[in-house]
Design a protein around this motif. Structure first.
Motif, short mmCIF file in Angstrom:
data_model
loop_
_atom_site.label_atom_id
_atom_site.label_comp_id
_atom_site.label_asym_id
_atom_site.label_seq_id
_atom_site.Cartn_x
_atom_site.Cartn_y
_atom_site.Cartn_z
N GLY A 84 34.19 -35.06 66.85
CA GLY A 84 35.02 -34.03 67.49
C GLY A 84 35.55 -33.12 66.63
O GLY A 84 36.24 -32.14 67.02
N THR A 85 35.49 -33.19 65.22
CA THR A 85 35.97 -32.37 64.24
C THR A 85 35.39 -30.96 64.37
O THR A 85 34.16 -30.89 64.55
N LYS A 86 35.95 -29.84 64.41
CA LYS A 86 35.32 -28.71 64.82
C LYS A 86 35.25 -28.01 63.48
O LYS A 86 35.88 -28.10 62.40
N VAL A 87 34.00 -27.30 63.47
CA VAL A 87 33.52 -26.51 62.09
C VAL A 87 33.44 -25.26 62.60
O VAL A 87 32.36 -24.92 63.22
N ARG A 88 34.03 -24.16 62.14
CA ARG A 88 34.00 -22.80 62.42
C ARG A 88 33.23 -22.21 61.45
O ARG A 88 33.35 -22.37 60.10
N GLY A 89 32.54 -21.09 61.83
CA GLY A 89 31.88 -20.12 60.83
C GLY A 89 30.73 -20.69 60.09
O GLY A 89 30.75 -20.49 58.92
N ILE A 90 29.82 -21.50 60.71
CA ILE A 90 28.84 -22.06 59.98
C ILE A 90 27.56 -20.95 59.39
O ILE A 90 27.85 -19.80 59.91
N ARG A 91 27.16 -21.50 58.30
CA ARG A 91 26.16 -20.49 57.81
C ARG A 91 24.84 -21.13 57.79
O ARG A 91 24.79 -22.42 57.09
N LEU A 92 23.69 -20.72 58.24
CA LEU A 92 22.50 -21.83 58.33
C LEU A 92 21.74 -21.27 56.86
O LEU A 92 21.49 -20.21 56.46
N VAL A 93 21.26 -22.48 56.13
CA VAL A 93 20.73 -22.12 54.77
C VAL A 93 19.52 -23.28 54.64
O VAL A 93 19.41 -24.16 55.85
N ASN A 94 18.72 -22.84 53.72
CA ASN A 94 17.62 -23.98 53.61
C ASN A 94 18.07 -24.80 52.36
O ASN A 94 18.11 -24.55 51.02
N GLY A 95 18.94 -25.88 52.56
CA GLY A 95 19.74 -26.62 51.69
C GLY A 95 18.85 -27.92 51.34
O GLY A 95 17.71 -28.09 51.50
N VAL A 96 19.78 -28.76 50.65
CA VAL A 96 19.22 -30.06 50.03
C VAL A 96 18.56 -30.91 50.91
O VAL A 96 19.34 -31.19 51.82
N GLY A 97 17.38 -31.31 50.98
CA GLY A 97 16.67 -32.34 51.93
C GLY A 97 16.91 -31.70 53.54
O GLY A 97 16.24 -30.57 53.68
#
Length: 121
Positions: A84-97
């Motif tokens: 239920g923790t809110k995360v605001r303003g995500i950014r889509l990336v090609n991250g690790v794994g």
């Protein structure tokens, strides 16, 4: 080595070799199929952007607000990100794994999350 073989997609080593139907990297031991490499090259050439979906199938975009759908233990720490923790303003990336979301979690700090553990609000 052979100039016609592609470099390793994991570590970019130029010393890849063929073993049956697979390509193998001797430096990081990564194995992949030559046809998968050709498919990835074709997608990169056409400019096809990967669609990233959350745990329930909603398409995510930069700047979305999401909630965490399961408890996440933070590696190297005793803290846990609760459901239920809110995360605001995500950014889509090609991250690790499989980590494809770059974000800042309140009380924890900057980190990368998998799209399979979040739900779009």
């Amino acid at each position: 080595m052979n100039d016609s073989l592609p470099p390793c997609p994991e570590c970019s080593s130029e010393y890849t070799y063929e073993m049956g139907a697979l390509l193998v990297c001797p430096e990081c031991a990564h194995e992949w199929s030559a046809s998968a490499q050709n498919d990835a090259d074709a997608d990169a050439d056409t400019g096809a952007a990967a669609v990233i979906k959350d745990a329930v199938g909603n398409v995510l975009a930069d700047g979305d607000t999401v909630t965490v759908v399961k408890d996440l233990k933070i590696k190297g720490s005793s803290t846990v990100i609760k459901v239920g923790t809110k995360v605001r303003g995500i950014r889509l990336v090609n991250g690790v794994g499989d980590h494809d979301i770059d974000c800042k979690v309140d009380g924890v700090g900057p980190m990368q999350l998998k799209s399979s553990v979040v739900k779009k609000i």
